[in-house]
Design an enzyme around this catalytic site. Structure first.
Site, short mmCIF file in Angstrom:
data_model
loop_
_atom_site.label_atom_id
_atom_site.label_comp_id
_atom_site.label_asym_id
_atom_site.label_seq_id
_atom_site.Cartn_x
_atom_site.Cartn_y
_atom_site.Cartn_z
NE ARG A 277 35.47 -22.75 69.21
CZ ARG A 277 36.09 -22.15 68.22
NH1 ARG A 277 35.49 -22.00 67.04
NH2 ARG A 277 37.31 -21.67 68.38
CG ASP A 392 24.04 -39.96 83.01
OD1 ASP A 392 24.98 -40.63 83.49
OD2 ASP A 392 22.97 -40.45 82.63
CG ASP A 394 26.58 -43.53 85.03
OD1 ASP A 394 26.04 -43.29 83.92
OD2 ASP A 394 25.93 -43.70 86.08
CG ASP A 396 24.47 -46.07 83.88
OD1 ASP A 396 24.00 -45.16 83.15
OD2 ASP A 396 24.17 -46.19 85.09
CD GLU A 403 20.89 -28.81 91.12
OE1 GLU A 403 20.71 -27.59 90.91
OE2 GLU A 403 20.24 -29.48 91.94
#
Length: 559
Positions: A277, A392, A394, A396, A403
């Site tokens: 939430r 995002d 990954d 890293d 997008e």
């Protein structure tokens, strides 16, 4: 001469002004005397307020009326009614300015009750509340309920400011509420059950929360969840705030649920270390420039879930950043099949005792976060103008997301909304919105109560965020150091010295001296200046915009 301030606008001397004022006052007095002789009194019911005002200038000044006069404070280009920079549905909240009988209350101690306490300060409507003390206020597991026509300015505290701990807050039932730079730290110790929200509102209107921090709720961190009472729940903004570290097992950012005619704006907040939430949204809603980090296996943004009702939303330029999703969760282990010695490993378990036929222990594990958008399958369409949102995934350590578009939606999201080609005209324009990437950088530097100073709790969450995927824990109990490294040190805050305030009106003497106010009279604090804000609000704004105030002073009174 002692305690005398000479303020002179460029090209016009104070002496000249005084002589002119006395001359015109003399002429006005003669004309007024003649008028009294020749005319009958105006009947009160027939009086035109534009010609026969109810109160004189002096009466308005003494009673805290809407008198505009005084120092040449800066006029802000984005001078929303609430304060400069206020946006969205709650931008026109007036706080105590909505009352002609407003007064200033200065919090002078950290007690939980009694004269000078914060609890006493919020007990009455029509107050501008400021602070001349810093430290932790233990709420004793109680709920503080804010009243109508209140403006609460936590940034005025000295040192590192105020922490509201071991309790929770609400503005239900109130209208015209402005709350800025507030920190609420609930804590697992308030309730063993998962049922305490750190803050929020169930019915009310014309409210704005700005630069606040709500943490350690055992239900939701902050909710605007309509209860069907009063006039409804509308014209409310939550902006520039932190909603984080919700305590498991029900670790939630919050519920933002209204009717589709009741507007709520969620702008430029950080939602972090909440299982689910972040937020769950229903109704008429703007969700713009928010950063969501390290959610769990519940939800990042939930498009209404299975809630009933139509939603009309804008979801624009937000950044969803996946974290490691480490979590501590209270888990049941059957006594018959469990070796009790396993709980000796405190890096993985915190033993909580026995319930029925089970051992209970907080258990450390890593979960798989959900997709950034879920829901949309409730009873009623979830309409949304959803653009500019980045993901995002990954982990890293680099901000390099992509997008989310209708073209890749089914790959990365599981929600089923109705996409709109443009935002509904009901939604107010947010002129200061930025790209998702710019919002991330703004949040790192500015989100939450950065005035008087960002505290250890908020800085810890920012430090997690900027690892961009490598750090982040959703804990159950902030009192255990194995779960929360700051368990025994978050209370270390700088206790600043009280500011000198001769008349006790909440405005320090040095500010009154500089701007030509009367430090021996408390009456000027509630007067409204030419820029639309009270004198004491201008003092608070000068802490936020020091350069603007210094420039305005030099232009008006400088050499």
């Amino acid at each position: 001469m002692k305690n005398t301030v000479f303020l002179e606008k460029k090209g016009i001397s104070i002496a000249t002004k005084c002589f002119t004022s006395i001359f015109y006052f003399f002429l006005f007095s003669l004309s007024s005397l003649a008028a009294c002789v020749d005319k009958e009194p105006v009947d009160e019911e027939d009086a035109d307020p534009a010609i026969n005002p109810h109160s004189s200038f002096l009466e308005e000044e003494e009673n805290g009326g809407n008198t505009s006069s005084g120092p040449a404070f800066p006029a802000f280009a984005d001078n929303a009614r609430a304060f400069p920079g206020a946006v969205g549905y709650g931008r026109n909240a007036e706080g105590a300015r909505a009352s002609s009988t407003r007064e200033v209350y200065v919090v002078t101690n950290l007690n939980n009750s009694g004269a000078g306490s914060f609890k006493d300060a919020i007990s009455q409507s029509n107050r501008i509340i400021v602070f001349n003390v810093s430290g932790i206020i233990d709420l004793n597991k109680e709920q503080l309920v804010f009243k109508s026509n209140q403006t609460i300015l936590f940034q005025t505290a000295p040192g590192d400011g105020i922490e509201l701990y071991n309790g929770y807050t609400s503005s239900s039932g109130a209208s015209d509420v402005i709350i800025r730079y507030m920190r609420v730290r609930v804590g697992r110790q308030v309730s063993g059950s998962d049922n305490i929200d750190a803050g929020g509102c169930a019915n009310g209107k014309n409210q704005i929360y700005d630069h606040c921090s709500f943490t350690w709720g055992t239900d939701e961190c902050f909710s605007l969840n309509r209860d069907g009472k009063g006039d409804g729940l509308f014209n409310i903004t939550l902006q520039n705030s932190i909603l984080g570290q919700g305590c498991q097992n029900h670790s939630c950012g919050g519920l933002i649920q209204t009717e589709d005619s009741e507007g709520i704006t969620i702008f430029r907040n950080l939602l972090i270390d909440n299982k689910t939430r972040n937020f769950k949204v229903k109704g008429l809603n703007q969700y713009v420039n928010n950063i969501v980090y390290n959610w769990g296996n519940g939800a990042a943004y939930n498009m209404g879930g299975e809630s009933k009702g139509h939603s009309n939303t804008v979801i624009e330029n937000n950044y969803f950043i996946k974290g490691p999703a480490y979590t501590w969760i209270n888990t049941a282990y059957p006594i018959a099949t469990t070796d009790l010695s396993m709980f000796d490993d405190e890096t993985k378990y915190h033993y909580n005792g026995i319930s029925g036929s089970d051992y209970l222990a907080d258990t450390y594990q890593q979960v798989n976060p959900t997709k950034p958008f879920i829901g949309g399958d409730g009873d009623g369409d979830f309409d949304t103008y959803c653009v500019g949102n980045y993901y995002d995934d990954d982990k890293d350590g680099i901000l390099n997301g992509f997008e989310l578009t209708q073209g890749n939606w089914q790959t990365y999201c599981s929600a089923t909304p109705v996409f709109l080609s443009k935002p509904d005209s009901q939604h107010p324009e947010i002129s200061v919105k930025t790209s998702a990437t710019a919002a991330y950088h703004w949040v790192v530097e500015n989100v939450g109560p950065v005035l008087p100073n960002r505290d250890l709790v908020d800085q810890f969450m920012i430090d997690e965020l900027i690892t961009l995927g490598t750090k982040g824990t959703i804990f159950r109990n902030q009192n255990y150091e194995t779960q929360y490294p700051l368990a025994t040190t978050w209370q270390n805050i700088n206790i600043g010295a009280p500011k000198t305030d001769t008349d006790g009106d909440g405005i320090p003497d040095d500010f009154e001296d500089k701007w030509g106010l009367n430090k021996n009279s408390a009456g000027d604090a509630v007067r409204i200046a030419d820029n639309g804000y009270t004198m004491i609000e201008n003092y608070a704004l000068s802490l936020e915009f020091p350069n603007e105030y210094e420039k305005a002073w030099k232009e008006a009174y400088g050499e």
